[in-house]
Write an enzyme that holds these catalytic residues in place. Structure first.
Site, mmCIF file in Angstrom:
data_model
loop_
_atom_site.group_PDB
_atom_site.id
_atom_site.type_symbol
_atom_site.label_atom_id
_atom_site.label_comp_id
_atom_site.label_asym_id
_atom_site.label_seq_id
_atom_site.Cartn_x
_atom_site.Cartn_y
_atom_site.Cartn_z
ATOM 1 N N TYR A 1 -16.399 2.492 8.943
ATOM 2 C CA TYR A 1 -14.931 2.527 8.963
ATOM 3 C C TYR A 1 -14.440 2.914 10.356
ATOM 4 C CZ TYR A 1 -10.198 3.985 7.593
ATOM 5 O OH TYR A 1 -8.845 4.144 7.485
ATOM 6 N N GLY B 1 0.837 -1.204 0.000
ATOM 7 C CA GLY B 1 0.000 0.000 0.000
ATOM 8 C C GLY B 1 0.866 1.247 0.000
#
Ligand code: UDP
Length: 334
Positions: free
Chosen positions: A149, A10
């Site tokens: 989230y 990432g």
């Protein structure tokens, strides 16, 4: 040292891999390439001290094997990006909760220290700016996808802290505020790469809402430096730390600055939140970290100011688009 980084392909994970390899350490990563990209680690693939596994952190035997081989674990694998979260809440919850369960359970078997990456999203709608780690977390309604989230990451934090308190697994929790730099993609909604790409292509720069909302953007190099120091510091164990910049900017100022720096002809347009994300979407009007805690413990301070960050990101995306143009030119020509 042998370091395991989940989510190592990432944006932040790949920079963390670079930093550990530069220090002379050995790096193992696991990434399922869902939001990470093989491009981010392309330059490391033949490095003798870099090892990568393309798999999910849900794959328990694979995680167990990797944890066995390493001394410490950075758990960065997560579903990130407001756009992705609003569009795929099931994936968000499952990735963030189950992944962390697996990583902590495996690390606990061998008592390997784990740093868990959480997010400034957990402060939610709190208006106690700047946000302190011991402040209240203010979540919106469960009918609004965005909060899945924040809640999933808050559960990750609870779990990491519980492993330390109950089982003496050394864990550290970091709340990352808006982190930016090269390799960050705008694909999942992040504002700076989105604005920079729009400006470079002279396309409209899309401000969601009225542009008065503020954020603080921290440079990935500064953030990675803090992660390494926290991992090395014994007193960080059992703690929660904000990491980020405290230079506050409105999104409208940001759009104007990006347009200036790129000499762009882009117009600035305002898109209602309902259109940009989903009906009833709630944004945070201000998001500013109190970084006293991390500064006191490891001497952290942001060194790269917003203008410098923007120049680096503009330069990165300009090179990316000229490379892409050269590749397509040679393909069509050849
Ligand atoms: N934003 C925007 N235009 C975009 C993408 C994002 O105006 O094309 C806004 C977004 O609504 C938020 C801020 O920029 O207020 C930062 O968004 P980002 O997704 O980068 O991070 P967040 O702080 O929301 O996690």
């Amino acid at each position: 040292m042998r370091v395991l980084i989940t989510g190592g392909a990432g944006f932040i994970g790949s920079h963390l891999s670079d930093a550990y390899l530069e220090r002379g350490d050995e790096v193992f990563i696991i990434d399922d390439l869902s939001t990470g990209s093989i491009e981010n680690i392309h330059h490391l693939k033949s490095h003798p001290r870099f090892h990568y596994t393309i798999d999910s952190v849900h794959n328990q035997p694979v995680v167990a094997e990797l944890v066995d081989q390493c001394d410490v674990v950075f758990h960065l694998a997560a579903a990130v990006g407001v756009k992705l979260i609003v569009e795929s809440p099931v994936r968000t919850i499952e990735t963030n909760v189950r992944g962390t369960e697996v990583v902590l359970a495996q690390a606990n078997k061998k008592k390997k220290k784990v740093l868990v990456a959480s997010t400034s999203e957990v402060y939610g709608l709190s208006d106690q700016v700047p946000f302190r780690e011991d402040g209240n977390l203010v979540m919106g309604a469960t009918t609004k996808g965005r909060w899945s989230y924040a809640c999933s990451k808050a559960i990750d934090e609870f779990l990491a802290l519980a492993y330390w308190r109950e089982k003496k697994l050394p864990t550290v929790v970091v709340r990352l505020f808006n982190t930016v730099g090269p390799r960050q993609t705008g694909q999942y909604g992040m504002v700076i790469p989105t604005f920079v790409k729009q400006a470079l292509a002279d396309r409209p720069i899309t401000i969601y809402g009225n542009g008065k909302q503020t954020r603080c953007f921290g440079f990935v190099g500064d953030v990675v430096g803090a992660l390494i120091k926290l991992m090395d510091h014994e007193e960080a164990v059992g703690g929660v730390f904000n990491i980020g910049s405290n230079q506050e900017v409105t999104i409208l100022e940001l759009a104007e600055r990006v347009r200036e720096l790129t000499n762009s002809k882009s117009e600035i347009v305002f898109v209602p939140y309902d259109e940009a994300y989903e009906e009833g979407f709630e944004d945070m009007p201000r998001r500013v970290p109190d970084i006293t805690k991390v500064s006191t413990l490891i001497g952290f301070r942001p060194t790269v100011k917003l203008d410098e960050i923007l120049k680096i990101v503009v330069d990165y995306h300009s090179r990316q688009s000229s490379q892409a143009a050269a590749t397509s030119g040679s393909t069509s020509g050849g």
